[in-house]
Design a protein around this motif. Structure first.
Motif, PDB file in Angstrom:
ATOM      1  N   PRO A  14      30.286  27.335  60.201  1.00 44.24           N
ATOM      2  CA  PRO A  14      31.705  26.624  59.729  1.00 44.24           C
ATOM      3  C   PRO A  14      30.910  25.410  60.356  1.00 44.24           C
ATOM      4  CG  PRO A  14      32.378  28.831  62.094  1.00 44.24           C
ATOM      5  CD  PRO A  14      30.453  28.863  61.434  1.00 44.24           C
ATOM      6  N   ALA A  15      30.676  25.138  61.287  1.00 43.12           N
ATOM      7  CA  ALA A  15      29.854  22.962  60.372  1.00 43.12           C
ATOM      8  C   ALA A  15      29.915  23.248  59.189  1.00 43.12           C
ATOM      9  CB  ALA A  15      29.415  22.957  62.077  1.00 43.12           C
ATOM     10  N   HIS A  16      27.926  24.151  59.101  1.00 46.18           N
ATOM     11  CA  HIS A  16      28.290  24.013  57.806  1.00 46.18           C
ATOM     12  C   HIS A  16      29.134  23.157  56.531  1.00 46.18           C
ATOM     13  CE1 HIS A  16      24.311  26.246  58.693  1.00 46.18           C
ATOM     14  NE2 HIS A  16      24.296  24.824  59.309  1.00 46.18           N
ATOM     15  N   GLN A  28      37.017  19.626  48.674  1.00 45.17           N
ATOM     16  CA  GLN A  28      37.182  19.195  49.685  1.00 45.17           C
ATOM     17  C   GLN A  28      38.563  19.370  51.013  1.00 45.17           C
ATOM     18  OE1 GLN A  28      34.179  17.096  50.321  1.00 45.17           O
ATOM     19  NE2 GLN A  28      34.385  18.152  52.492  1.00 45.17           N
ATOM     20  N   ALA A  29      39.782  19.690  50.370  1.00 44.06           N
ATOM     21  CA  ALA A  29      41.084  19.356  50.692  1.00 44.06           C
ATOM     22  C   ALA A  29      41.238  20.625  51.982  1.00 44.06           C
ATOM     23  CB  ALA A  29      41.958  19.266  49.916  1.00 44.06           C
ATOM     24  N   VAL A  30      40.687  21.492  51.013  1.00 48.24           N
ATOM     25  CA  VAL A  30      40.556  22.675  51.151  1.00 48.24           C
ATOM     26  C   VAL A  30      39.281  23.097  52.845  1.00 48.24           C
ATOM     27  CG1 VAL A  30      42.093  23.669  49.625  1.00 48.24           C
ATOM     28  CG2 VAL A  30      40.062  24.241  49.793  1.00 48.24           C
ATOM     29  N   LEU A  31      38.603  22.583  52.564  1.00 47.04           N
ATOM     30  CA  LEU A  31      37.243  23.067  53.695  1.00 47.04           C
ATOM     31  C   LEU A  31      37.234  22.371  54.815  1.00 47.04           C
ATOM     32  CD1 LEU A  31      34.217  22.087  51.266  1.00 47.04           C
ATOM     33  CD2 LEU A  31      35.714  24.097  51.505  1.00 47.04           C
ATOM     34  N   ALA A  61      36.483  27.459  57.034  1.00 46.37           N
ATOM     35  CA  ALA A  61      35.236  28.053  56.810  1.00 46.37           C
ATOM     36  C   ALA A  61      35.148  28.799  58.080  1.00 46.37           C
ATOM     37  CB  ALA A  61      34.876  26.633  57.302  1.00 46.37           C
ATOM     38  N   GLU A  62      35.443  28.746  59.049  1.00 45.26           N
ATOM     39  CA  GLU A  62      35.593  30.138  60.004  1.00 45.26           C
ATOM     40  C   GLU A  62      35.836  31.894  58.970  1.00 45.26           C
ATOM     41  OE1 GLU A  62      37.698  30.169  63.143  1.00 45.26           O
ATOM     42  OE2 GLU A  62      36.885  27.835  63.987  1.00 45.26           O
ATOM     43  N   GLN A  63      36.547  31.788  58.613  1.00 40.52           N
ATOM     44  CA  GLN A  63      37.236  32.446  56.785  1.00 40.52           C
ATOM     45  C   GLN A  63      35.699  32.886  56.468  1.00 40.52           C
ATOM     46  OE1 GLN A  63      40.695  32.045  55.846  1.00 40.52           O
ATOM     47  NE2 GLN A  63      41.971  32.399  57.660  1.00 40.52           N
ATOM     48  N   LEU A  64      35.712  32.026  55.704  1.00 39.59           N
ATOM     49  CA  LEU A  64      34.595  32.177  54.796  1.00 39.59           C
ATOM     50  C   LEU A  64      33.174  32.492  55.303  1.00 39.59           C
ATOM     51  CD1 LEU A  64      33.507  31.562  51.848  1.00 39.59           C
ATOM     52  CD2 LEU A  64      32.602  28.803  52.823  1.00 39.59           C
ATOM     53  N   VAL A  65      32.828  32.106  56.948  1.00 39.40           N
ATOM     54  CA  VAL A  65      31.813  32.786  57.596  1.00 39.40           C
ATOM     55  C   VAL A  65      31.855  33.703  57.835  1.00 39.40           C
ATOM     56  CG1 VAL A  65      30.342  32.592  59.549  1.00 39.40           C
ATOM     57  CG2 VAL A  65      30.792  30.505  58.261  1.00 39.40           C
ATOM     58  N   ALA A  66      33.132  34.836  58.109  1.00 38.83           N
ATOM     59  CA  ALA A  66      33.329  36.013  58.870  1.00 38.83           C
ATOM     60  C   ALA A  66      33.619  36.886  57.825  1.00 38.83           C
ATOM     61  CB  ALA A  66      34.544  36.174  59.393  1.00 38.83           C
TER      62      ALA A  66
END
Length: 142
Positions: A9-11, A25-28, A33-38
């Protein structure tokens, strides 16, 4: 030297997007990020000296289908060759028969990159983004 590592998520929250992607950028947020990685699929970050240059991945949406996405910083564009080669390799090894992506219709460099990666334009998706921009649907089918 550019190296790839599994996306964290930090990336996603650290990448400083290129001007053509600034609206995203506004939605990041950390939650996004956690949802994207999961999500099921594969996702990676390209790093140089500990700095996140780009994030990309393919999110599985079915047993034979995935949606590709990418976030690029301006610095990533100066190191595009290694990122492109790594992406081609990851696509070649992907288990899905069909990989799709939406590409901003006004982003000429992204269109060129999709086509260099072997994606074929399938159509125009009008007012596809939250702010109403048109996107092209691209797909790569094995």
């Amino acid at each position: 030297m550019i190296y790839l590592e599994r996306l964290r998520p930090a990336h996603v929250t650290e990448v400083h997007l290129q001007p053509a992607q600034q609206l995203v950028q506004a939605v990041l947020s950390p939650g996004y990020a956690e949802q994207l990685v999961a999500q099921p699929g594969v996702a990676w970050a390209a790093l140089l000296d500990g700095q996140t240059l780009a994030c990309a991945g393919m999110t599985e949406v079915g047993p034979q289908r995935a949606i590709a996405w990418a976030l690029f910083s301006e610095a990533a564009l100066r190191h595009f060759g290694p990122i492109h080669r790594a992406t081609r390799q990851i696509l070649a090894e992907a288990p899905w028969r069909r990989v799709e992506m939406a590409v901003d219709a006004r982003h000429a460099a992204a269109i060129r990159w999709a086509e260099r990666l072997g994606f074929v334009r399938e159509g125009l998706m009008r007012a596809y983004t939250a702010d109403g921009r048109d996107c092209f649907l691209y797909a790569r089918v094995k």
